[in-house]
Design an enzyme around this catalytic site. Structure first.
Site, mmCIF file in Angstrom:
data_model
loop_
_atom_site.group_PDB
_atom_site.id
_atom_site.type_symbol
_atom_site.label_atom_id
_atom_site.label_comp_id
_atom_site.label_asym_id
_atom_site.label_seq_id
_atom_site.Cartn_x
_atom_site.Cartn_y
_atom_site.Cartn_z
ATOM 1 N N GLU A 1 -3.219 -0.529 0.403
ATOM 2 C CA GLU A 1 -1.839 -0.174 0.059
ATOM 3 C C GLU A 1 -1.857 0.397 -1.350
ATOM 4 O O GLU A 1 -1.946 -0.346 -2.326
ATOM 5 C CB GLU A 1 -0.923 -1.402 0.162
ATOM 6 C CG GLU A 1 -0.816 -1.990 1.554
ATOM 7 C CD GLU A 1 -0.149 -1.053 2.551
ATOM 8 O OE1 GLU A 1 0.541 -0.108 2.116
ATOM 9 O OE2 GLU A 1 -0.320 -1.257 3.766
ATOM 10 N N CYS B 1 5.477 0.872 -6.665
ATOM 11 C CA CYS B 1 4.651 1.900 -6.020
ATOM 12 C C CYS B 1 5.466 2.857 -5.174
ATOM 13 O O CYS B 1 5.032 3.988 -4.919
ATOM 14 C CB CYS B 1 3.560 1.245 -5.177
ATOM 15 S SG CYS B 1 4.198 0.172 -3.864
#
Length: 430
Positions: free
Chosen positions: A210, A244
């Site tokens: 991720e 993010c």
């Protein structure tokens, strides 16, 4: 540093005992984890405040509440998800039946980042527990107070042979990656993601990565300008931009640019006041190294508003910068801070072409009241996931799989996707 080989040997023995495969065992431990989080909620929020200056509201909204909701979903659905699934069998095999069995990989290594240090340690752990694995969690050393409370909670409620937390710096991470795990789940930067994948390849260990990237946000000429400005400001400046999936690159149609700028600044002030440094709701940069990196991105930029910095407080104001050159550093790597470049556009196709010339982002956001234009972006641009007429909130929907593509990662999790990520799907024909 604790003896990693000893811990792994203990976990291997415990996994081979078969206890973790029992559905009742998994559900009990999910309930135990939930109770431990609720019991230690105040301490978790206090740790997040110390590490990132997160308010209790933001800490609960983006960290504690997210994982509690995930556990609730698993508690309701795990029995159904874990049941062997009957699938069709070809006519030529008409005397047979076919099923898919879900089995745990074994020992999972979870490496978490510092920006959402509690949530991004515990959310993957929920999937690992639910699938029946043993787990080793490596929280980030950049958020030491949160790492300590995670370690304390896990040690108090789970045996080391089942779940353990190993704190430490990059050297500890390297030592862990040198060992053979059955699955690795990593959240963090693209650069470290390559290191993780290289280490995993030596043992042919499957991985979920991720990562991140420059998540674009497009505001079309027919968008609700006030709503778009408010929701982009929320998504960008939560956790001081250290998210993010925060908008990292903003495209606004030329015809509404000035109006958008005015509304955007208005909503930033509504969220954090005229001086965000005094706001109890505005977070700080994680450390001096990241602060210096972000300050360098502001050098010689044309600032629309914001730009104030204070090194003694690791404070950088919510900042909007105007039309940087494509070769500028702020347009290259992910910003990961409260700085948002704004570029005006006239033709949506030009924006799409630009995005397709860049690495695939983790998220993308479109603000428009024309469904066909939103659909055009969704179909023509590859990205991990996103929203139409909002930002970042897709992350909290556990029914949507979350993950990147290309440079922004591989593999998915949240809800059922987490259970499937940490499970091997074994096909059996009888």
């Amino acid at each position: 540093m604790r003896n990693i080989q000893h811990i792994l040997a203990e976990q291997k023995r415990f996994f081979q005992s078969g206890h973790t495969k029992d559905l009742a065992f998994r559900l009990r431990n999910l309930a135990r984890l939930k109770s431990a989080i609720v019991e230690n909620e105040a301490a978790i929020l206090k740790a997040l405040k110390k590490d990132l200056s997160k308010s209790a509201y933001e800490g609960y909204l983006s960290e504690v509440g997210v994982v509690l909701n995930e556990i609730r979903l698993f508690s309701r659905k795990l029995k159904s998800w874990a049941r062997p699934k009957r699938v069709k069998t070809p006519f030529v095999l008409w005397v047979a039946s076919s099923r898919i069995y879900f089995e745990p990989y074994g020992i999972a290594l979870i490496i978490a980042p510092w920006n959402y240090p509690f949530q991004l340690s515990i959310a993957p752990l929920i999937g690992s527990i639910a699938a029946g694995n043993c787990s080793v969690v490596k929280p980030s050393e950049y958020a030491p107070h949160t790492a300590a409370i995670i370690s304390e909670i896990i040690a108090a409620h789970f045996d080391n042979s089942y779940i353990t937390v190993i704190e430490g710096d990059a050297q500890t991470g390297e030592a862990l990656l040198a060992e053979r795990f059955d699955y690795i789940f990593y959240t963090g930067s693209e650069a470290v993601g390559k290191i993780v994948m290289t280490a995993a390849a030596k043992h042919l260990t499957p991985v979920t990565l991720e990562l991140g990237g420059k998540s674009p946000c497009i505001v079309d000429q027919d968008a609700n300008i006030d709503q778009a400005a408010k929701r982009i400001a929320f998504g960008k400046f939560m956790n001081a931009g250290q998210t993010c999936i925060a908008p990292d690159l903003l495209f606004v149609h030329n015809s509404i640019k000035q109006q958008f700028q005015t509304q955007f600044e208005k909503h930033v002030h509504q969220f954090y006041g005229k001086n965000p440094q005094q706001s109890p709701d505005y977070a700080r940069i994680i450390n001096k190294r990241h602060y210096d990196r972000l300050v360098a991105l502001l050098k010689d930029r044309r600032i629309i508003f914001g730009g104030q910095c204070d090194p003694t407080d690791l404070y950088i104001a919510p900042t909007l910068i105007d039309n940087p050159a494509l070769e500028d550093p702020v347009m290259q790597a992910e910003i990961f801070g409260p700085i948002l470049p704004l570029l005006a556009f006239d033709d949506l196709s030009t924006v799409i072409s630009f995005l397709n010339s860049r690495p695939k982002p983790l998220a993308l956001y479109v603000f428009s009241n024309q469904p066909q234009r939103c659909q055009k972006v969704i179909e023509k641009v590859s990205f991990g996931a996103g929203c139409i007429n909002d930002t970042i909130i897709h992350f909290v929907n556990a029914h949507l799989p979350f993950g990147g593509v290309g440079n922004s990662g591989m593999g998915q999790y949240h809800g059922k996707a987490s259970f499937e990520t940490f499970s091997h799907q074994k096909g059996i024909l009888k």
